[in-house]
Write an enzyme that holds these catalytic residues in place. Structure first.
Site, mmCIF file in Angstrom:
data_model
loop_
_atom_site.group_PDB
_atom_site.id
_atom_site.type_symbol
_atom_site.label_atom_id
_atom_site.label_comp_id
_atom_site.label_asym_id
_atom_site.label_seq_id
_atom_site.Cartn_x
_atom_site.Cartn_y
_atom_site.Cartn_z
ATOM 1 N N ASP A 282 1.723 -4.752 -24.312
ATOM 2 C CA ASP A 282 2.369 -4.842 -23.952
ATOM 3 C C ASP A 282 2.549 -5.718 -22.813
ATOM 4 O O ASP A 282 2.968 -6.919 -23.411
ATOM 5 C CB ASP A 282 1.592 -3.308 -22.772
ATOM 6 C CG ASP A 282 2.931 -2.564 -22.443
ATOM 7 O OD1 ASP A 282 2.635 -1.253 -23.086
ATOM 8 O OD2 ASP A 282 3.699 -3.021 -21.370
ATOM 9 N N TRP A 283 3.130 -5.678 -21.674
ATOM 10 C CA TRP A 283 4.229 -6.693 -21.082
ATOM 11 C C TRP A 283 3.115 -7.729 -20.847
ATOM 12 O O TRP A 283 3.127 -9.130 -20.779
ATOM 13 C CB TRP A 283 4.535 -5.750 -19.480
ATOM 14 C CG TRP A 283 5.425 -5.382 -19.995
ATOM 15 C CD1 TRP A 283 6.188 -3.848 -19.387
ATOM 16 C CD2 TRP A 283 6.439 -6.117 -19.504
ATOM 17 N NE1 TRP A 283 7.602 -4.463 -19.454
ATOM 18 C CE2 TRP A 283 8.069 -5.976 -19.294
ATOM 19 C CE3 TRP A 283 7.028 -7.968 -19.590
ATOM 20 C CZ2 TRP A 283 9.392 -6.534 -18.934
ATOM 21 C CZ3 TRP A 283 7.566 -8.683 -18.838
ATOM 22 C CH2 TRP A 283 9.334 -7.496 -19.362
ATOM 23 N N TRP A 323 10.299 5.566 -24.765
ATOM 24 C CA TRP A 323 10.418 5.370 -24.057
ATOM 25 C C TRP A 323 11.022 4.757 -22.570
ATOM 26 O O TRP A 323 10.527 4.973 -21.640
ATOM 27 C CB TRP A 323 8.933 4.083 -23.602
ATOM 28 C CG TRP A 323 8.202 4.025 -22.847
ATOM 29 C CD1 TRP A 323 8.249 2.052 -21.900
ATOM 30 C CD2 TRP A 323 7.402 4.074 -21.638
ATOM 31 N NE1 TRP A 323 7.577 2.505 -21.053
ATOM 32 C CE2 TRP A 323 6.723 3.530 -21.357
ATOM 33 C CE3 TRP A 323 6.308 5.560 -21.743
ATOM 34 C CZ2 TRP A 323 6.127 3.907 -20.227
ATOM 35 C CZ3 TRP A 323 6.060 5.700 -20.790
ATOM 36 C CH2 TRP A 323 5.357 4.961 -19.632
ATOM 37 N N ASP A 409 -0.535 4.483 -31.526
ATOM 38 C CA ASP A 409 0.888 4.177 -30.617
ATOM 39 C C ASP A 409 1.920 4.150 -31.650
ATOM 40 O O ASP A 409 2.980 4.478 -32.163
ATOM 41 C CB ASP A 409 0.298 2.665 -30.617
ATOM 42 C CG ASP A 409 1.674 2.206 -29.176
ATOM 43 O OD1 ASP A 409 2.309 2.740 -28.691
ATOM 44 O OD2 ASP A 409 1.563 0.900 -29.057
ATOM 45 N N HIS A 438 -1.481 3.002 -28.349
ATOM 46 C CA HIS A 438 -1.039 1.890 -26.895
ATOM 47 C C HIS A 438 -2.196 1.328 -25.948
ATOM 48 O O HIS A 438 -1.789 0.253 -26.144
ATOM 49 C CB HIS A 438 0.120 2.570 -25.763
ATOM 50 C CG HIS A 438 1.300 1.547 -25.620
ATOM 51 N ND1 HIS A 438 1.486 0.371 -26.235
ATOM 52 C CD2 HIS A 438 1.237 1.019 -23.984
ATOM 53 C CE1 HIS A 438 2.092 -0.494 -25.694
ATOM 54 N NE2 HIS A 438 1.994 0.021 -24.641
#
Length: 460
Positions: A282-283, A323, A409, A438
């Site tokens: 993710d980030w 999202w 995901d 995810h």
């Protein structure tokens, strides 16, 4: 006079209780016909109520006890000179007499800053007596604030700090945390991180640098950390500012791609991390994949899971756009329910652990900031450095890579990851996890077990 002392001592006892509860130690009692009819102690934090001053709570208590909002024959005893709000309430309640302890030179409205009670235009005037047991009241306040004045990690005015109590009893997170606040970019913010297996004699020790994303925190790596550290390797897992046990900006606009990237660069330099396997999702990947271009000699491996490099040259995935839109429409979403929805195998206690950093609504600025912060256009903040990073991974990367993909995901699934794989030099076929969504780390034990073998063989 003796009766005044008796009632002020009762107010001091309530002030001590407030201090023991973590509130500014102020107490108040309301007396009518020689009896206490109302009690109050500061409860702003516990009640999450800016009006919950000792005087206000004592007035409310007395009004309920006497069955009347007019308290004309009562005397209020309070350990600290009332503020404007409380002074106005005292006048409106028709209190006959006010006796207070210590003066309040910054906000006092009974003579220190100004005097509400001497306003001739008001239709009620309360008699005043100040300075009773003032030294005792002042000492309580000084004892309360002294530790805060010498705090090595004071809280910035533009930030919030999660309470340690919010994290009590969360499952499978036994590690003692570390804090750092003197990194140049932090500028006094306090950042929390885990650092396991620091004192290893293993000459082949690898440092696994585990970076989380939104809305997770270092708890996300609880299933992987024990496997890495059991092999004698170092595991470092920071909480980004705004997440986990780290300080949190009050406003979403205080977050930026450049700020978070530079914090991580400062962090790696300060801890002097070497032989790093970068573990990202993710980030953690959006930021983390840009780090090695600034310090390539520190990195030997990459373990990459459901993430991307947002360069602004390709449209963001439909799943991410969905999202982002959902976050915009549901800014106060329940983080625990989000994890539960995509991870049916997790216990309620585990999913609730993801709510721990955000129990206070004011601590959610990062959750609001991060979805729109993903670089979308070529001139978006972070897009240029991401393009440089893409070139690095495609042309200059000489370390070993392992990729794991959660096939369930809906945000950054196999299509996005396959595109990323094509731009990482010598990236082998990914490890596919059919049940993972995810947050791939929630199935992280098998990934970590494969990783320690992969990077061990790669090194040999």
């Amino acid at each position: 006079m003796n009766q005044d002392l008796q009632w002020m001592q009762a107010a001091l006892a309530l002030a001590k209780q407030a201090g023991e509860a973590g509130e500014v130690p102020v107490g108040a009692v309301l007396v009518n016909d020689g009896k206490i009819v109302g009690r109050g102690r500061n409860s702003l934090i516990s009640n999450k109520d800016p009006t919950a001053h000792a005087e206000i709570l004592a007035l409310r208590d007395a009004a309920q006890s006497l069955g009347n909002y007019r308290l004309e024959s009562c005397t209020l005893y309070v350990t600290l000179e009332p503020c404007t709000m409380c002074s106005g309430a005292i006048v409106n309640a028709r209190i006959a007499r006010l006796v207070y302890g210590a003066s309040e030179p910054r906000t006092g409205a009974a003579g220190s800053v100004f005097n509400v009670f001497q306003n001739a235009t008001l239709n009620h005037h309360t008699a005043l007596k100040g300075g009773l047991l003032a030294e005792e009241s002042r000492q309580l306040l000084q004892d309360f604030f002294k530790p805060k004045r010498i705090n090595a990690n004071p809280l910035r005015e533009d930030a919030l700090r999660p309470s340690d109590e919010w994290f009590n009893g969360i499952p499978d997170y036994p590690w003692s945390g570390h804090y750092i606040s003197d990194l140049p970019t932090l500028n006094g913010l306090r950042m929390h991180y885990l650092d396991e297996a620091i004192h290893s004699d293993n000459s082949d020790q690898i440092t696994y640098l585990c970076l989380h994303g939104n809305p997770a925190w270092s708890y996300l790596y609880r299933k992987m950390i024990p496997i890495f550290s059991a092999k004698g390797h170092r595991v470092v897992a920071p909480d980004l500012i705004g997440f986990g046990k780290s300080d949190k900006f009050k406003k979403p606009q205080q977050h930026s791609f450049g700020f978070h990237r530079q914090v991580l660069l400062d962090f790696i330099e300060r801890l002097d991390l070497k032989r790093v396997v970068l573990v990202v999702q993710d980030w953690g990947g959006i930021l983390g994949l840009t780090l090695p271009i600034a310090m390539p000699d520190r990195f030997m491996g990459l373990l990459v899971m459901n993430t991307t490099l947002a360069t602004g040259t390709q449209p963001l995935s439909d799943g991410f756009l969905s999202w982002r839109s959902w976050c915009h429409d549901n800014p106060d979403f329940d983080v625990a329910k989000l994890f539960a929805r995509g991870n049916k195998h997790m216990s309620p206690e585990e999913t609730q652990a993801y709510n721990s950093p955000f129990k206070d609504r004011g601590h959610r600025a990062a959750l609001h900031a991060f979805p729109p912060m993903v670089p979308e256009h070529e001139n978006s903040a972070g897009a240029e450095i991401s393009r440089l990073a893409l070139h690095f991974w495609r042309e200059r990367w000489h370390g070993q890579t392992m990729m794991a993909i959660g096939l369930q995901d809906p945000v950054l699934g196999q299509k996005v990851m396959r595109s990323l794989k094509a731009n990482i030099r010598n990236c082998p076929e990914p490890m596919l996890l059919p049940e993972a969504g995810h947050f791939v780390q929630e199935h992280g034990q098998s990934i970590a077990e494969a990783a320690v073998q992969h990077f061990k063989m790669s090194h040999s």
